[in-house]
Design an enzyme around this catalytic site. Sequence first.
Site, mmCIF file in Angstrom:
data_model
loop_
_atom_site.group_PDB
_atom_site.id
_atom_site.type_symbol
_atom_site.label_atom_id
_atom_site.label_comp_id
_atom_site.label_asym_id
_atom_site.label_seq_id
_atom_site.Cartn_x
_atom_site.Cartn_y
_atom_site.Cartn_z
ATOM 1 N N VAL A 105 0.707 -1.079 0.000
ATOM 2 C CA VAL A 105 0.086 0.016 -0.126
ATOM 3 C C VAL A 105 0.942 1.219 0.087
ATOM 4 O O VAL A 105 1.587 1.491 0.834
ATOM 5 C CB VAL A 105 -0.845 0.052 1.327
ATOM 6 N N LYS A 106 0.724 2.035 -1.033
ATOM 7 C CA LYS A 106 1.325 3.304 -1.049
ATOM 8 C C LYS A 106 0.713 4.370 -0.373
ATOM 9 O O LYS A 106 -0.372 4.720 -0.791
ATOM 10 C CB LYS A 106 1.716 3.614 -2.437
ATOM 11 N N ILE A 107 1.687 5.173 0.445
ATOM 12 C CA ILE A 107 0.972 6.119 1.360
ATOM 13 C C ILE A 107 1.963 7.313 1.182
ATOM 14 O O ILE A 107 3.004 7.094 1.571
ATOM 15 C CB ILE A 107 0.886 5.728 2.634
#
Length: 223
Positions: A84-86
């Site tokens: 998950v890219k945050i």
Amino acid sequence: MELILDTGNVNEIKELYTILPIDGVTTNPTIVAKEKKKFIELIKEINDIVGEETPIHAQVISTKYEEIIKEADFISSIRENIYVKIPVTSEGLRAIKELSKRGKKITATAIFTAHQGFLAAKAGAAYVAPYVNRIDNISGDGVNTVRDLVSIIDRYNLNTKVLAASFKNAQQVLELMKVGVHSVTVPPDIAKAMMNHPLTEWSVNKFIEDWEDAFGGGIKTWD
């Protein structure tokens, strides 16, 4: 060093995955929107090409902590091997810290300083993604920023990989390879620039020309 493709175009992924030793695929909201497909549909299409063992990175679009958490949980449920890219805003760092505690795989993104990368690594991100060319575009030094971040990560034995992103040309990739970057994510045109050279094609054609001048063409000339 890991070589990751930065695209959502399934035709480009299929072409390059067949040729090159690709270690993953990264996407972001802009990349997904460009393909004009539903998010889950696109991720499943990419999965069908690269297989379950190859990581895919997909990004949240919310900016508030609670919504980031919800989106991260949803993205994590799509497939087992997904990161998950945050973005490393204050709300994003808070979410990275919490999600990492829960065992989620996180790629901290939109990094413009070594400080931001270090903080995301400390918060538990598996990858930290500095934007090389975008740093250059604001009168910074993208390569040196990544060099500093790699040095910091390695010196303090943080369980994080630097995933350099945002490239204008293959030379930037080469400079980061020389400083020991852990991974890079490149668009298809940069991957092809790394792979191809006009003199390679010229050399192959010259070999064929010389052989045919001496022996003629076709496989039977090997006898």
